[in-house]
Write a protein that holds these residues in place. Structure first.
Motif, mmCIF file in Angstrom:
data_model
loop_
_atom_site.group_PDB
_atom_site.id
_atom_site.type_symbol
_atom_site.label_atom_id
_atom_site.label_comp_id
_atom_site.label_asym_id
_atom_site.label_seq_id
_atom_site.Cartn_x
_atom_site.Cartn_y
_atom_site.Cartn_z
ATOM 1 N N LEU A 42 -53.819 41.451 -40.160
ATOM 2 C CA LEU A 42 -54.578 40.414 -39.294
ATOM 3 C C LEU A 42 -55.275 41.480 -38.189
ATOM 4 O O LEU A 42 -54.443 41.811 -37.339
ATOM 5 C CB LEU A 42 -53.704 39.303 -38.742
ATOM 6 C CG LEU A 42 -52.745 38.492 -39.525
ATOM 7 C CD1 LEU A 42 -51.895 37.664 -38.978
ATOM 8 C CD2 LEU A 42 -53.642 37.853 -40.659
ATOM 9 N N VAL A 47 -55.558 38.160 -35.471
ATOM 10 C CA VAL A 47 -54.260 38.106 -34.710
ATOM 11 C C VAL A 47 -53.614 36.849 -33.975
ATOM 12 O O VAL A 47 -52.434 36.632 -33.910
ATOM 13 C CB VAL A 47 -54.311 39.208 -33.375
ATOM 14 C CG1 VAL A 47 -54.787 40.540 -33.974
ATOM 15 C CG2 VAL A 47 -55.169 38.569 -32.243
ATOM 16 N N ALA A 50 -50.952 35.012 -35.981
ATOM 17 C CA ALA A 50 -49.681 35.466 -36.125
ATOM 18 C C ALA A 50 -49.000 34.889 -35.238
ATOM 19 O O ALA A 50 -47.659 35.024 -35.155
ATOM 20 C CB ALA A 50 -49.808 37.133 -35.465
ATOM 21 N N VAL A 83 -50.094 43.100 -38.023
ATOM 22 C CA VAL A 83 -50.922 42.669 -36.970
ATOM 23 C C VAL A 83 -51.345 43.916 -36.114
ATOM 24 O O VAL A 83 -50.555 44.530 -35.669
ATOM 25 C CB VAL A 83 -50.187 41.742 -36.099
ATOM 26 C CG1 VAL A 83 -51.059 41.092 -35.010
ATOM 27 C CG2 VAL A 83 -49.746 40.586 -36.933
#
Length: 124
Positions: A42, A47, A50, A83
């Motif tokens: 990601l 992000v 997440a 991430v």
């Protein structure tokens, strides 16, 4: 965290683009079903995905599964969600707030995973 993986998918979009999210997770799960190790990274605005339960409610319809169901299958089958740390900082996403099943990586890690993968799909 796996230091090498057969398949790497990179996702750049957040919940505003449910098609790309669904496709990213569908392909990542498919790689696992075919016997490959699979990692989804990601980055940029992705992000935000997440965060716990961020995929709830993302469902583009048949023939695709809802995104939360795809994530569950992905994790259960040994998939890895990572991430981008710099992207998290840029987007004000604190590491302490993300799904504890996910890892945080640097730009160096992203490049290493991509360069060692057998295949990749970039959804940007």
């Amino acid at each position: 965290m796996l230091t090498t993986t057969d398949y790497v998918g990179t996702l750049f979009d957040n919940e505003t683009n449910p098609n790309k999210i669904t496709l990213a997770f569908t392909m990542a799960v498919t790689a696992l079903k075919r016997g490959h190790s699979s990692t989804l990274i990601l980055m940029v605005d992705a992000v935000h995905l997440a965060l716990p339960n961020a995929l709830d409610g993302i469902d583009i319809g048949a023939p695709f599964e809802p995104a939360a169901k795809l994530l569950q299958a992905f994790m259960e089958q040994g998939g890895q969600v990572l991430v981008c740390k710099a992207c998290m900082i840029h987007n004000n996403v604190a590491e302490s707030t993300i799904d504890p099943r996910f890892g945080v990586i640097s730009a160096d890690d992203v490049v290493n995973l991509l360069m060692s993968a057998k295949g990749s799909l970039q959804l940007n």
